[in-house]
Design an enzyme around this catalytic site. Sequence first.
Site, PDB file in Angstrom:
ATOM      1  CB  CYS A  64      -0.919   0.009   1.216  1.00 28.62           C
ATOM      2  SG  CYS A  64      -0.021   0.090   2.782  1.00 28.62           S
ATOM      3  CG  ASP A  68       8.933  26.448 -31.577  1.00 27.89           C
ATOM      4  OD1 ASP A  68       9.030  27.624 -31.959  1.00 27.89           O
ATOM      5  OD2 ASP A  68       9.741  25.560 -31.868  1.00 27.89           O
TER       6      ASP A  68
END
Length: 844
Positions: free
Chosen positions: A131, A537
């Site tokens: 866990c 870009d």
Amino acid sequence: MPQAVYRAPFGEVRAKAQEAAPPAGPHEGARCFHCGEPVPEGLELSVEIEGEPRPMCCHGCKAVAEAIVEAGLTDFYRYREERPGRPRELVPEALRELELYDRPELQRQFVRAAGEGTVREAALILEGIACAACVWLTERHVARLPGVLSFQVNYATHRARVRWDEGRIRLSEILKAIAAIGYVAHPYDPGRQEAVARRERAAALRRLAVAGLGTMQVMMLAVALYAGEAQGMAPDIRALLRWASLALSAPVVLYSGSGFFLAALRDLRRRRLGMDVPVALAIGAAFAASAWHTVRGAGEIYFDSVTMFVFFLLTGRYLEMAARHRAGRAMDALARLLPATATRLGPGGAEETVAVAELAPGERVRVRPGETVPADGVVEEGESAVDESLLTGERMPRPVAPGARVIGGALNTDSPLVVRIERVGEETVLASIRRLLDRAQAEKPAVARLADRAAARFVGAVLAAAAAVAWWWWAHEPARAFGITLAMLVVTCPCALSLATPAAVTAATGALMRLGLVTTRGHALETLARATHLVLDKTGTLTTGRLRVERVRPLRAGVDADSALALAAALEAGSEHPIAEAVRAAARARGLAVPEARALRARPGHGVEGEVGGRRLRLGTEAWTGTPGVVAGTATAVVLADGDGPLAVLELGDELRPDAAEALAALRGLGLELRILSGDRPEAVEEVARRLGVAGEGGLTPEGKLERIRALQRRGAVVAMVGDGVNDAAVLAGAQVSVAMASGTQLAQASADLVLLSGRLMALAEGVRLARRTLAVIRQNLAWAAGYNLLALPAAAAGWVAPWMAAIGMSASSLVVVLNALRLGRHTPGARGPARAGVAAADA
């Protein structure tokens, strides 16, 4: 700390302990239980082994004995025939074998140099992680070791990435420290990882099957007992049913539920309240009380509640484990792309079959049609096509010729190739992507860190509240005190709260990989979901980035196109920029002899300068070369100039990506404000912006791009930036969330939060949509978990919730959270192929 023993020989530690021995004590005349040496007079050291305190002769033996006990290796003491007399025998084989991983020849396969000096980095598999609390424990424990620079565990795949200083601590010492707290660590290997996952899955199914069968039988008996309470039942029949319930519940609690008890014990040893502590307390207390009442023949039993609680908890954890395995499977498939062997060419061309792990940079290999490229390299001989679909999602094979770069894992489809190896092992593209993925999944988004802190505090608050409620009911109605306290512990288990974020992030990460987006930072999903502006870009992002020199226009008498192109190729010899690759490719295509350039210096956003044949040259923008007005129209071009002025103009061509217009329209439909910021000529940028229907600005330096982004951020915008070049790295780092194109430079990818593996810009829109869904699911899960506990806690404290109702409620809460998260991975629009977890090589 137990690990201190591994930094000094045992004899040295013992000698120091004996020199510092205090006056006489109770172990006078005794022998050390670990090594057999006499215990120095007055030394009072002991270790509890198999329930008995055993004398130790020094702090070194004490530390080793404690490590052996904590690692569960006490059989070493039970089965040894005599006390050892040599230092090598003082540690059992299981711990001593870890020292093999310190050998350089073994480390070549999984360890890489991480910077200068003796800093090393390796990927490990951890067994025994159950866990999020296990992750927290191992990270804290290992990070405290002297010489360990960083240690991050990927909960989704149970892989860990460790960085350490080889001069201060050895890898075997780190592995031993992990073993000392009950976990097993070994180098990452995809085959072994699959075997570990298979064992984990089989063990989980066995526990779930036992719990399911036991729960069904106990529930049937419980129905009979409840009916007997209402309608009357003979005492001997009632006793028989109660004993049968005990017998059927015992395997469920002791076998199926054993993981909860072990995890809780581990948490308590480390003085931490994990979520398994209240679970183990509730299961253990309910079962013990029910067993005692069965033996006494009087009192309430809770076998139905206990078995149901265990079964539903295991069901939730199994579903979560399945999501984790699904997320890690794609990345494991990557590592299996590389072949086990390769055909290495000797100095005379002689072929030799060797293991891929033995290859070194500079060596040459032959790759026949149908074979896989064994490592990253450059084609030296032959022309063929390589299939990179498992890496990029692009189904069309990519043509390659001498000088083209190829990635390890690509499939050669047509003709034989001779490839010169450039990068092997942990330096390859595949390895770098695995590192990026591990880093992303190990880093937690802010909402996950908040949930973890809340869950940790919640456990302590619940235990305190349960104690207060138990005291109140014991004082007012003792008969109901135990049942109400048990119901309160069960109904408020923080499993749902702890699972709310990891389950969603794990499912979303796998879904993004299927889209072709690799997350490299933990915050990427959360920030992408909140983005308001998207800045792109132009070259290599909106366009294919496959620039080509279409024309060389000489501007000075005595300079022809070929000589100008050769000079330009000399200046661009070491650059990764798309323009540099286009110039070099054009020079190769014309068969030009490229001279050597000296004193090269690149200026991002402007160009490159250097000295060729004693002459200082510049290649770059008009402004930087001091030649305004020589470039006409909207063409993308660079100017070659010397101290006397321009020599030539190199005009380059590029084309928009096929789905650019569709992707930008979809992004606008999601409410994002779009903008193009480029260092290319303003005319060329405006033309692309006009065709795509967005705002655009060209002629910007990296500093100019960064200033535009910061201006947006000052106005409250959350900016996502998409780029691919060296000059985009600073801008990518400056945006709140950034995406690098897979065909871009390594520097751009290192600065980005996500990497777009294929050239599909539509994956950006799909990724934004998925990120928003993920954030919505996380909020739903947290709201559900918090709301459920706010309602269930007072109801249980008031005595309105029976233990069996609490078991159903808590388990249903956890199942709702996990199933809600799994919805993220069921349908991934636009995913067109197998898992994509690699990065495409830059086209030559």
